[in-house]
Design an enzyme around this catalytic site. Structure first.
Site, mmCIF file in Angstrom:
data_model
loop_
_atom_site.group_PDB
_atom_site.id
_atom_site.type_symbol
_atom_site.label_atom_id
_atom_site.label_comp_id
_atom_site.label_asym_id
_atom_site.label_seq_id
_atom_site.Cartn_x
_atom_site.Cartn_y
_atom_site.Cartn_z
ATOM 1 N N SER A 148 -5.827 -3.867 -3.620
ATOM 2 C CA SER A 148 -6.997 -3.176 -4.160
ATOM 3 C C SER A 148 -6.827 -2.959 -5.670
ATOM 4 O O SER A 148 -6.659 -3.914 -6.417
ATOM 5 C CB SER A 148 -7.213 -1.863 -3.398
ATOM 6 N N ASP A 278 -14.055 -6.664 5.198
ATOM 7 C CA ASP A 278 -13.893 -5.706 4.098
ATOM 8 C C ASP A 278 -15.265 -5.229 3.623
ATOM 9 O O ASP A 278 -16.096 -6.022 3.186
ATOM 10 C CB ASP A 278 -13.141 -6.382 2.936
ATOM 11 N N HIS A 306 -10.802 -3.362 4.638
ATOM 12 C CA HIS A 306 -10.174 -3.276 3.318
ATOM 13 C C HIS A 306 -8.726 -2.805 3.400
ATOM 14 O O HIS A 306 -7.890 -3.219 2.602
ATOM 15 C CB HIS A 306 -10.984 -2.317 2.434
#
Length: 337
Positions: A148, A278, A306
């Site tokens: 991320s 995601d 995610h």
């Protein structure tokens, strides 16, 4: 029954009741303390030791296992509002002969937080480079992993310091533009336009908002008790003001597409891992990276959102190890040829 035997059972029962009652009380009254104990226990069980690195007037907190050796060291960068312990579920499936380092990102957990610091992606890259130099991790090229926000930082780091990175794993990284905005990105745009930054979905302030965040980030629906949700919120609330500032920094124009602006400069063999479902960062980002990075392999995980590291830790570890072995066995063969 003999009175002495009866007394023995009463005493034994009372002795066992004390830790049980203490656990129940902690679960009901201080769930945040229980969460901290949980991470402490897993670090200890997995052999991860916590240390601090003081670099001038800045302090980094990190955990590590093993020592630098024949195989490259591995540095792991966590995502927005997380901490070094988020990697423990993956560390569990990594061999103990690897040198692993998990660092708290700038401003997070035990690493220095300053209102004067630059928390843009480039600012964070400079801080991570400071950390790497401080612990002398770059004596030899190392394998870098980021997820991320940490994936955005990791990708830009690999582009800016190519001599230090022997291989790169990016897990659903931020920092890319998309042809169309998903529901989450549209919601963020609305909040920024209305200046309602107190309602950012990734910065929960109540157990209900925490449950919503978990649903947003995970395809797997975890049944989390209310007390644990409260504990997770209690741990985060003192940091929410910082998280809001950080979020605005990393979604600002100069950071929003930092990985995209630097991806063509990445020379290290690269692995992309992304959850197909995601809802935060669209899986189409994997193709964008694959088309720009010459030596790149992509893994799309079905039934995964995610939070790849949390949802599929065993699979994530397996993919990383296979890629790590492939890249470095190839390099060794080239040296022997």
């Amino acid at each position: 029954m003999d009175l002495d035997v009866l007394n023995m059972f009463v005493i034994a029962g009372g002795t066992l009741a004390i830790p049980i009652l203490a656990f129940v009380a902690s679960f009901l009254l201080w769930p945040s303390a229980l969460i901290k104990i949980y991470y402490w226990y897993w670090r200890r069980a997995l052999g991860m030791q916590v240390r601090y690195a003081n670099c001038d007037d800045y302090r980094f907190c990190f955990s590590y296992r093993g020592r630098p050796g024949f195989k490259p060291s591995i540095l792991m960068l966590h995502g927005f509002s997380a901490h070094k312990d988020m990697w423990l579920s993956v560390v569990k499936f990594l061999p103990k002969n690897l040198h692993l380092v998990c660092v708290d990102m700038p401003g997070h957990e035990g690493t220095t937080r300053s209102s004067l610091d630059d928390y843009s992606i480039n600012g964070q890259v400079k801080r991570i480079h400071q950390f790497v130099e401080c612990i002398k991790l770059n004596r030899r090229p190392f394998h870098l992993i980021g997820t991320s926000m940490g994936g955005n930082v990791a990708g830009v780091y690999a582009a800016q310091y190519p001599a230090e990175i022997c291989s790169l794993s990016l897990v659903c990284p931020a920092g890319l533009p998309y042809p169309t905005d998903n529901k989450f990105l549209k919601r963020l745009r609305e909040l920024k336009e209305s200046e309602r930054i107190d309602r950012i979905p990734l910065i929960p302030s109540t157990p209900e908002e925490m449950a919503d965040m978990l649903k947003l980030c995970s395809y797997v629906r975890f049944k989390v008790p209310q007390q644990i949700l409260q504990g997770l919120v209690d741990v985060r609330i003192p940091h929410n003001e910082f998280y809001r500032k950080l979020f605005l920094e990393i979604t600002d124009e100069k950071s929003r597409h930092a990985l995209h602006e630097n991806m063509s400069k990445i020379k290290a063999p690269t692995q992309i891992i992304w959850g197909k479902q995601d809802q935060v960062l669209d899986v189409s980002g994997a193709d964008i990276l694959a088309k720009s990075i010459s030596d790149c392999q992509v893994h799309i995980l079905e039934n995964c959102g995610h939070s790849v590291v949390v949802e599929r830790p065993r699979k994530t570890a397996k993919l990383i190890l296979e890629f790590f072995a492939l890249v470095h066995n190839t390099e060794n063969n080239k040296k022997l040829a």
